[in-house]
Every structure is written in structure tokens, then in C-alpha cells.
Design a protein around this motif. Sequence first.
Motif, PDB file in Angstrom:
ATOM      1  N   PHE A  53       9.187 -35.211 -16.431  1.00 17.90           N
ATOM      2  CA  PHE A  53       9.325 -33.767 -16.516  1.00 17.90           C
ATOM      3  C   PHE A  53       8.223 -33.234 -17.424  1.00 17.90           C
ATOM      4  CE2 PHE A  53      13.447 -35.816 -16.077  1.00 17.90           C
ATOM      5  CZ  PHE A  53      13.961 -35.200 -14.948  1.00 17.90           C
ATOM      6  N   LEU A  54       7.341 -32.419 -16.880  1.00 12.87           N
ATOM      7  CA  LEU A  54       6.243 -31.869 -17.664  1.00 12.87           C
ATOM      8  C   LEU A  54       6.785 -30.948 -18.753  1.00 12.87           C
ATOM      9  CD1 LEU A  54       3.643 -31.052 -14.863  1.00 12.87           C
ATOM     10  CD2 LEU A  54       3.868 -33.129 -16.237  1.00 12.87           C
ATOM     11  N   LYS A  55       6.233 -31.085 -19.950  1.00 13.32           N
ATOM     12  CA  LYS A  55       6.682 -30.300 -21.094  1.00 13.32           C
ATOM     13  C   LYS A  55       5.483 -29.868 -21.926  1.00 13.32           C
ATOM     14  CE  LYS A  55      11.273 -30.331 -21.104  1.00 13.32           C
ATOM     15  NZ  LYS A  55      12.109 -29.123 -21.261  1.00 13.32           N
ATOM     16  N   LYS A  56       5.647 -28.766 -22.639  1.00 10.54           N
ATOM     17  CA  LYS A  56       4.667 -28.337 -23.624  1.00 10.54           C
ATOM     18  C   LYS A  56       5.231 -28.614 -25.017  1.00 10.54           C
ATOM     19  CE  LYS A  56       1.849 -26.694 -20.528  1.00 10.54           C
ATOM     20  NZ  LYS A  56       0.556 -27.375 -20.253  1.00 10.54           N
ATOM     21  N   GLY A  57       4.350 -28.761 -25.986  1.00  9.51           N
ATOM     22  CA  GLY A  57       4.805 -28.971 -27.351  1.00  9.51           C
ATOM     23  C   GLY A  57       5.224 -30.406 -27.606  1.00  9.51           C
ATOM     24  N   ARG A  58       5.885 -30.631 -28.754  1.00  9.89           N
ATOM     25  CA  ARG A  58       6.271 -31.985 -29.149  1.00  9.89           C
ATOM     26  C   ARG A  58       7.703 -32.070 -29.662  1.00  9.89           C
ATOM     27  NH1 ARG A  58       5.994 -33.283 -34.440  1.00  9.89           N
ATOM     28  NH2 ARG A  58       5.297 -35.407 -33.961  1.00  9.89           N
ATOM     29  N   ARG A  59       8.499 -31.023 -29.491  1.00 12.21           N
ATOM     30  CA  ARG A  59       9.846 -31.020 -30.052  1.00 12.21           C
ATOM     31  C   ARG A  59      10.910 -31.518 -29.081  1.00 12.21           C
ATOM     32  NH1 ARG A  59      10.138 -25.272 -33.435  1.00 12.21           N
ATOM     33  NH2 ARG A  59       8.418 -25.741 -34.877  1.00 12.21           N
ATOM     34  N   SER A  60      10.685 -31.391 -27.791  1.00 13.04           N
ATOM     35  CA  SER A  60      11.682 -31.859 -26.820  1.00 13.04           C
ATOM     36  C   SER A  60      11.855 -33.365 -26.954  1.00 13.04           C
ATOM     37  CB  SER A  60      11.247 -31.512 -25.393  1.00 13.04           C
ATOM     38  OG  SER A  60      11.151 -30.114 -25.218  1.00 13.04           O
ATOM     39  N   ALA A  61      13.097 -33.826 -26.935  1.00 14.68           N
ATOM     40  CA  ALA A  61      13.397 -35.239 -27.170  1.00 14.68           C
ATOM     41  C   ALA A  61      12.631 -36.144 -26.208  1.00 14.68           C
ATOM     42  CB  ALA A  61      14.893 -35.481 -27.026  1.00 14.68           C
ATOM     43  N   GLY A  62      11.899 -37.099 -26.774  1.00 14.75           N
ATOM     44  CA  GLY A  62      11.201 -38.090 -25.966  1.00 14.75           C
ATOM     45  C   GLY A  62       9.862 -37.665 -25.413  1.00 14.75           C
ATOM     46  N   VAL A  63       9.437 -36.449 -25.694  1.00 13.81           N
ATOM     47  CA  VAL A  63       8.190 -35.976 -25.106  1.00 13.81           C
ATOM     48  C   VAL A  63       6.985 -36.622 -25.787  1.00 13.81           C
ATOM     49  CG1 VAL A  63       7.896 -33.962 -26.619  1.00 13.81           C
ATOM     50  CG2 VAL A  63       6.982 -33.910 -24.286  1.00 13.81           C
ATOM     51  N   GLN A  64       6.010 -36.989 -24.999  1.00 15.98           N
ATOM     52  CA  GLN A  64       4.726 -37.441 -25.513  1.00 15.98           C
ATOM     53  C   GLN A  64       3.739 -37.462 -24.348  1.00 15.98           C
ATOM     54  OE1 GLN A  64       5.044 -41.436 -27.131  1.00 15.98           O
ATOM     55  NE2 GLN A  64       4.643 -42.370 -25.155  1.00 15.98           N
ATOM     56  N   ARG A  65       2.476 -37.648 -24.649  1.00 18.91           N
ATOM     57  CA  ARG A  65       1.471 -37.716 -23.599  1.00 18.91           C
ATOM     58  C   ARG A  65       1.553 -39.089 -22.935  1.00 18.91           C
ATOM     59  NH1 ARG A  65      -2.641 -34.741 -21.899  1.00 18.91           N
ATOM     60  NH2 ARG A  65      -4.443 -35.730 -20.906  1.00 18.91           N
ATOM     61  N   GLN A  66       1.813 -39.099 -21.638  1.00 19.92           N
ATOM     62  CA  GLN A  66       1.961 -40.336 -20.881  1.00 19.92           C
ATOM     63  C   GLN A  66       1.716 -40.037 -19.407  1.00 19.92           C
ATOM     64  OE1 GLN A  66       6.058 -41.578 -21.671  1.00 19.92           O
ATOM     65  NE2 GLN A  66       6.573 -39.439 -21.974  1.00 19.92           N
ATOM     66  N   TYR A  67       1.539 -41.094 -18.621  1.00 18.85           N
ATOM     67  CA  TYR A  67       1.213 -40.866 -17.214  1.00 18.85           C
ATOM     68  C   TYR A  67       2.371 -40.188 -16.494  1.00 18.85           C
ATOM     69  CZ  TYR A  67       0.031 -41.456 -12.339  1.00 18.85           C
ATOM     70  OH  TYR A  67      -0.234 -41.205 -11.014  1.00 18.85           O
ATOM     71  N   SER A  68       2.045 -39.183 -15.703  1.00 21.11           N
ATOM     72  CA  SER A  68       3.040 -38.463 -14.918  1.00 21.11           C
ATOM     73  C   SER A  68       2.682 -38.547 -13.446  1.00 21.11           C
ATOM     74  CB  SER A  68       3.105 -36.990 -15.350  1.00 21.11           C
ATOM     75  OG  SER A  68       3.850 -36.233 -14.418  1.00 21.11           O
ATOM     76  N   GLY A  69       3.557 -39.182 -12.661  1.00 22.28           N
ATOM     77  CA  GLY A  69       3.349 -39.218 -11.222  1.00 22.28           C
ATOM     78  C   GLY A  69       3.453 -37.837 -10.616  1.00 22.28           C
ATOM     79  N   THR A  70       4.234 -36.961 -11.256  1.00 22.81           N
ATOM     80  CA  THR A  70       4.374 -35.591 -10.775  1.00 22.81           C
ATOM     81  C   THR A  70       3.033 -34.872 -10.806  1.00 22.81           C
ATOM     82  OG1 THR A  70       6.621 -35.540 -11.656  1.00 22.81           O
ATOM     83  CG2 THR A  70       5.628 -33.425 -11.090  1.00 22.81           C
ATOM     84  N   ALA A  71       2.294 -35.069 -11.912  1.00 23.59           N
ATOM     85  CA  ALA A  71       0.996 -34.410 -12.061  1.00 23.59           C
ATOM     86  C   ALA A  71      -0.149 -35.268 -11.540  1.00 23.59           C
ATOM     87  CB  ALA A  71       0.760 -34.072 -13.534  1.00 23.59           C
ATOM     88  N   GLY A  72       0.081 -36.583 -11.418  1.00 21.56           N
ATOM     89  CA  GLY A  72      -0.977 -37.481 -10.970  1.00 21.56           C
ATOM     90  C   GLY A  72      -1.969 -37.831 -12.055  1.00 21.56           C
ATOM     91  N   ARG A  73      -1.585 -37.613 -13.307  1.00 18.42           N
ATOM     92  CA  ARG A  73      -2.472 -37.911 -14.432  1.00 18.42           C
ATOM     93  C   ARG A  73      -1.631 -37.958 -15.708  1.00 18.42           C
ATOM     94  NH1 ARG A  73      -3.154 -32.661 -12.809  1.00 18.42           N
ATOM     95  NH2 ARG A  73      -2.621 -31.053 -14.352  1.00 18.42           N
ATOM     96  N   ALA A  74      -2.255 -38.313 -16.816  1.00 18.25           N
ATOM     97  CA  ALA A  74      -1.553 -38.318 -18.096  1.00 18.25           C
ATOM     98  C   ALA A  74      -1.286 -36.885 -18.531  1.00 18.25           C
ATOM     99  CB  ALA A  74      -2.373 -39.048 -19.151  1.00 18.25           C
ATOM    100  N   GLU A  75      -0.040 -36.616 -18.860  1.00 16.48           N
ATOM    101  CA  GLU A  75       0.370 -35.280 -19.278  1.00 16.48           C
ATOM    102  C   GLU A  75       1.435 -35.394 -20.357  1.00 16.48           C
ATOM    103  OE1 GLU A  75      -0.510 -32.272 -18.692  1.00 16.48           O
ATOM    104  OE2 GLU A  75      -1.601 -32.192 -16.784  1.00 16.48           O
ATOM    105  N   ASN A  76       1.651 -34.312 -21.067  1.00 17.12           N
ATOM    106  CA  ASN A  76       2.763 -34.232 -22.002  1.00 17.12           C
ATOM    107  C   ASN A  76       4.045 -34.120 -21.178  1.00 17.12           C
ATOM    108  OD1 ASN A  76       2.771 -34.232 -24.922  1.00 17.12           O
ATOM    109  ND2 ASN A  76       3.940 -32.332 -24.799  1.00 17.12           N
ATOM    110  N   CYS A  77       4.936 -35.089 -21.307  1.00 14.55           N
ATOM    111  CA  CYS A  77       6.129 -35.063 -20.455  1.00 14.55           C
ATOM    112  C   CYS A  77       7.247 -35.905 -21.048  1.00 14.55           C
ATOM    113  CB  CYS A  77       5.799 -35.564 -19.047  1.00 14.55           C
ATOM    114  SG  CYS A  77       5.200 -37.269 -18.967  1.00 14.55           S
ATOM    115  N   GLN A  78       8.436 -35.707 -20.501  1.00 15.42           N
ATOM    116  CA  GLN A  78       9.590 -36.552 -20.767  1.00 15.42           C
ATOM    117  C   GLN A  78       9.813 -37.454 -19.558  1.00 15.42           C
ATOM    118  OE1 GLN A  78      12.085 -33.014 -21.310  1.00 15.42           O
ATOM    119  NE2 GLN A  78      12.850 -33.926 -23.206  1.00 15.42           N
TER     120      GLN A  78
END
Length: 240
Positions: free
Chosen positions: A41-66
Amino acid sequence: MQRLLRRADWDVDGVRDDVRDYVIEHLGGAQGVLIGDETRFLKKGRRSAGVQRQYSGTAGRAENCQIGTFLAYASRHGHTLIDRELCLPESWTTDRDRCRAAGVPDEVEFATKPRQLIAMLARAIEVGVPFAWVTADDAYGQAVYLRDWLEDQDVPYVLAIRCKDSLATPARDRGRVDELIAALPTRAWRRLSVGAGAHGPREYDWARVPIRSAWRAGRGHWLMARRSLTRNSKGEHEIA
């Protein structure tokens, strides 16, 4: 919806259990299948639980996500999700202040996605969810401890693995998956349909290789391969 998710006081696990009970009542069947998978799940910021920059199949690239790990149920009556776990990276579980600020209880520790799948499967088994077997992709299939746990529970499974993985053969040696498949004779392949498609039956060639030397009574272990009927841009048949 945001008020419900962010501010309302409700029992999320209780709702999960209610959904699961409803699914068992209306979709349950002895030939049901439990399916493990994950999504991001794509997310902005760093407060949402578990969020960090990591590969996202949804975006097809590394993104900030849960990342969430999910357990789905499918039968001839329908399919739906019945359980979930939030993936907490070690960068989170080693920072308890950050976890507390995000509402993560202190007892929640780091767990791999296969470990999370085991926890969800254990809950399903405990309450008697009717199913015949478990399936998941290679993110889970390469975890030997997951396969061992399923066998300890006497649960049949079909898990994807990687071509470079090695498996024990009945001859008690080991071989790479792609090499075991490449050694199959032509007569080992059988054409089968996996269902109806927009342009007719979705057919593939299938083959299997016996693996492991010690099988539980009434059980067997095979490496199963699916081969496309058409060639890709490299002139090769794709094998999964």
C-alpha cells in the motif's frame, strides 16, 4: 471510513473472526483452498505503522509503502479474504518508541511473511475452516520451515519455488529445479486446461518429478512444472 479506521474503538480481530465465520457458513467446502499472498500500500510520510521505502509491485519500483500479508479462501461457492497481518520491518520492531507512537503493541515482534502465513493458517485450522490444500507463491515456497510446518500438520500444499532452488530426489542426491525439469523426456509432459479463457481453454503442458526419498504413508512429494504452448520473444517456452 477514516474515522472508523483512525479514531473509533473497535475490535479488529473480532471483526476478522466474524468475517471468517461468515465465509465458513456461506462459502465453506471440503475442497476449499487457502491462499497466502501479500500486497503493498503506497504511503507518504513515515508515521504509518510499518511504512518504509521498499519495492512495490503496485508501483513497479521502490516506493514508500506498507506491506500486508493476507490469507484468502476460495471454493466453488466464491472467494474472499479471511485473515491478515501487517508486515513490520526490523527497522520498526527495533524502535519501540516509533512503534508505540503508531499504536503497535510492545509484544508485536518482527516476523517474516512465511511466519505470518503460518500464524494465519494455524488460526484457520484451529477454528475448523474446511479446506483441502494450501497454495502460495515463491516468496513463501522457498521457506523450508513453512513447508516443514505444513507437513507436520499433515496439510497438502502447492507452493511455488525458484528455478535456482535445489531439491532432494528419491536417489538421495540433490538437483536444481531447472535442471530437474530440463532432464524430463518429452513423454513426461501432458497437456491440460486450467479453465476457460476469453479465447477458449487456457492450456499448458504439465509435468512432475518425484522428489524426496521418505514419504508419509498416503502422501507424496513432487516438483510440478507448467510450460507455455507458445514461445516468448527469446524463442523459448516459458516454464513455471
